[in-house]
Design a protein around this motif. Structure first.
Motif, PDB file in Angstrom:
ATOM      1  N   TYR A  10      83.418  34.533 -70.642  1.00  0.00           N
ATOM      2  CA  TYR A  10      82.009  34.888 -70.162  1.00  0.00           C
ATOM      3  C   TYR A  10      82.282  33.996 -68.834  1.00  0.00           C
ATOM      4  N   VAL A  11      81.445  34.546 -68.008  1.00  0.00           N
ATOM      5  CA  VAL A  11      80.015  33.558 -66.809  1.00  0.00           C
ATOM      6  C   VAL A  11      79.262  33.842 -66.720  1.00  0.00           C
ATOM      7  N   TYR A  12      78.735  32.972 -66.621  1.00  0.00           N
ATOM      8  CA  TYR A  12      76.947  33.254 -67.009  1.00  0.00           C
ATOM      9  C   TYR A  12      76.722  32.773 -65.836  1.00  0.00           C
ATOM     10  N   ILE A  13      75.201  33.112 -65.500  1.00  0.00           N
ATOM     11  CA  ILE A  13      74.434  31.990 -64.536  1.00  0.00           C
ATOM     12  C   ILE A  13      72.537  31.081 -65.247  1.00  0.00           C
ATOM     13  N   LEU A  14      72.320  30.786 -65.812  1.00  0.00           N
ATOM     14  CA  LEU A  14      71.234  30.128 -65.906  1.00  0.00           C
ATOM     15  C   LEU A  14      70.320  30.147 -64.419  1.00  0.00           C
ATOM     16  N   THR A  15      68.766  29.846 -65.511  1.00  0.00           N
ATOM     17  CA  THR A  15      67.874  29.897 -64.791  1.00  0.00           C
ATOM     18  C   THR A  15      66.650  28.775 -65.048  1.00  0.00           C
ATOM     19  N   ASN A  16      65.751  27.556 -64.219  1.00  0.00           N
ATOM     20  CA  ASN A  16      64.793  27.680 -64.706  1.00  0.00           C
ATOM     21  C   ASN A  16      63.274  28.660 -64.861  1.00  0.00           C
ATOM     22  N   LYS A  17      62.174  28.238 -65.812  1.00  0.00           N
ATOM     23  CA  LYS A  17      61.566  29.140 -65.985  1.00  0.00           C
ATOM     24  C   LYS A  17      60.894  29.717 -64.580  1.00  0.00           C
ATOM     25  N   TYR A  18      61.109  28.669 -63.533  1.00  0.00           N
ATOM     26  CA  TYR A  18      60.678  28.633 -61.863  1.00  0.00           C
ATOM     27  C   TYR A  18      61.631  29.595 -61.705  1.00  0.00           C
ATOM     28  N   LYS A  19      62.759  29.735 -62.007  1.00  0.00           N
ATOM     29  CA  LYS A  19      63.675  30.360 -61.488  1.00  0.00           C
ATOM     30  C   LYS A  19      63.934  30.008 -60.139  1.00  0.00           C
ATOM     31  N   THR A  20      63.827  28.732 -59.820  1.00  0.00           N
ATOM     32  CA  THR A  20      63.967  27.780 -58.684  1.00  0.00           C
ATOM     33  C   THR A  20      65.387  27.417 -58.439  1.00  0.00           C
ATOM     34  N   VAL A  21      66.162  27.277 -59.939  1.00  0.00           N
ATOM     35  CA  VAL A  21      66.859  26.355 -59.952  1.00  0.00           C
ATOM     36  C   VAL A  21      68.701  27.581 -60.628  1.00  0.00           C
ATOM     37  N   LEU A  22      69.353  27.656 -59.943  1.00  0.00           N
ATOM     38  CA  LEU A  22      70.143  28.214 -60.677  1.00  0.00           C
ATOM     39  C   LEU A  22      71.553  27.250 -61.124  1.00  0.00           C
ATOM     40  N   TYR A  23      72.183  27.410 -62.010  1.00  0.00           N
ATOM     41  CA  TYR A  23      73.338  26.794 -62.570  1.00  0.00           C
ATOM     42  C   TYR A  23      74.227  28.458 -63.126  1.00  0.00           C
ATOM     43  N   THR A  24      75.227  27.905 -62.491  1.00  0.00           N
ATOM     44  CA  THR A  24      76.678  28.548 -62.922  1.00  0.00           C
ATOM     45  C   THR A  24      77.912  28.061 -63.888  1.00  0.00           C
ATOM     46  N   GLY A  25      78.554  28.650 -65.182  1.00  0.00           N
ATOM     47  CA  GLY A  25      79.323  27.485 -65.955  1.00  0.00           C
ATOM     48  C   GLY A  25      80.202  28.977 -66.610  1.00  0.00           C
ATOM     49  N   VAL A  26      81.278  28.864 -67.606  1.00  0.00           N
ATOM     50  CA  VAL A  26      82.296  29.674 -67.835  1.00  0.00           C
ATOM     51  C   VAL A  26      82.314  29.539 -69.775  1.00  0.00           C
ATOM     52  N   THR A  27      82.093  30.176 -70.357  1.00  0.00           N
ATOM     53  CA  THR A  27      82.383  30.055 -72.203  1.00  0.00           C
ATOM     54  C   THR A  27      83.287  30.826 -72.518  1.00  0.00           C
ATOM     55  N   ASN A  28      83.443  30.550 -73.847  1.00  0.00           N
ATOM     56  CA  ASN A  28      84.192  32.017 -74.589  1.00  0.00           C
ATOM     57  C   ASN A  28      82.698  32.132 -75.698  1.00  0.00           C
ATOM     58  N   ASP A  29      81.392  31.834 -75.789  1.00  0.00           N
ATOM     59  CA  ASP A  29      81.007  32.083 -76.911  1.00  0.00           C
ATOM     60  C   ASP A  29      80.037  31.304 -76.335  1.00  0.00           C
ATOM     61  N   LEU A  30      78.883  32.922 -75.682  1.00  0.00           N
ATOM     62  CA  LEU A  30      78.184  32.540 -74.768  1.00  0.00           C
ATOM     63  C   LEU A  30      76.607  32.278 -75.525  1.00  0.00           C
ATOM     64  N   LYS A  31      76.077  33.086 -76.805  1.00  0.00           N
ATOM     65  CA  LYS A  31      75.135  31.996 -77.484  1.00  0.00           C
ATOM     66  C   LYS A  31      75.426  31.667 -78.092  1.00  0.00           C
ATOM     67  N   LYS A  32      76.514  30.237 -78.759  1.00  0.00           N
ATOM     68  CA  LYS A  32      76.494  28.789 -78.953  1.00  0.00           C
ATOM     69  C   LYS A  32      76.235  27.966 -77.715  1.00  0.00           C
ATOM     70  N   ARG A  33      76.932  28.623 -76.436  1.00  0.00           N
ATOM     71  CA  ARG A  33      76.466  27.560 -75.432  1.00  0.00           C
ATOM     72  C   ARG A  33      75.191  27.795 -74.633  1.00  0.00           C
ATOM     73  N   LEU A  34      74.864  28.598 -74.711  1.00  0.00           N
ATOM     74  CA  LEU A  34      72.542  28.944 -74.663  1.00  0.00           C
ATOM     75  C   LEU A  34      72.427  28.020 -75.394  1.00  0.00           C
ATOM     76  N   TYR A  35      72.889  27.262 -77.217  1.00  0.00           N
ATOM     77  CA  TYR A  35      71.905  26.847 -77.804  1.00  0.00           C
ATOM     78  C   TYR A  35      72.524  25.143 -76.983  1.00  0.00           C
ATOM     79  N   TRP A  36      73.836  24.826 -76.860  1.00  0.00           N
ATOM     80  CA  TRP A  36      74.326  23.863 -76.614  1.00  0.00           C
ATOM     81  C   TRP A  36      73.440  22.772 -74.710  1.00  0.00           C
ATOM     82  N   HIS A  37      73.163  24.219 -74.293  1.00  0.00           N
ATOM     83  CA  HIS A  37      72.591  24.145 -73.027  1.00  0.00           C
ATOM     84  C   HIS A  37      70.650  23.512 -73.566  1.00  0.00           C
TER      85      HIS A  37
END
Length: 101
Positions: A10-37
């Motif tokens: 998965y290539v994914y994009i995360l943001t903060n609650k105000y949607k002012t910052v973007l982070y792009t990453g890659v993983t093979n387990d999106l659910k686990k990666r979200l937990y670790w973030h």
């Protein structure tokens, strides 16, 4: 050697609650990666932790890691407005998708 098509990346994009910052990453387990973030190790206070980028707003699925990494690098090289357009096409309301994974 792994069998072609047996892995998901998965290539994914995360943001903060105000949607002012973007982070792009890659993983093979999106659910686990979200937990670790959201729960980094004490010594691993990374970008997403510092800027509170915990909310998934975009993702793409790939069968090949090299293709996924190339796409991640491509998106990281874009200006903010181009990333915004990509997110708007996929998730027009910028809804947080964490609970849908």
């Amino acid at each position: 050697m792994k069998t072609l098509g047996t892995h998901n990346y998965y290539v994914y994009i995360l943001t903060n609650k105000y949607k002012t910052v973007l982070y792009t990453g890659v993983t093979n387990d999106l659910k686990k990666r979200l937990y670790w973030h959201q729960n980094p190790e004490a010594i691993d206070k990374n970008f997403t932790f510092r800027y509170k980028c915990f909310f998934l707003i975009y993702f793409e699925l790939f069968a090949d890691i090299d293709t996924a990494i190339a796409r991640e690098k491509q998106i990281k090289g874009w200006i903010r407005s181009k990333k915004d357009n990509l997110i708007n096409e996929f998730n027009p309301k910028w809804k947080f998708l964490n609970d849908e994974i």
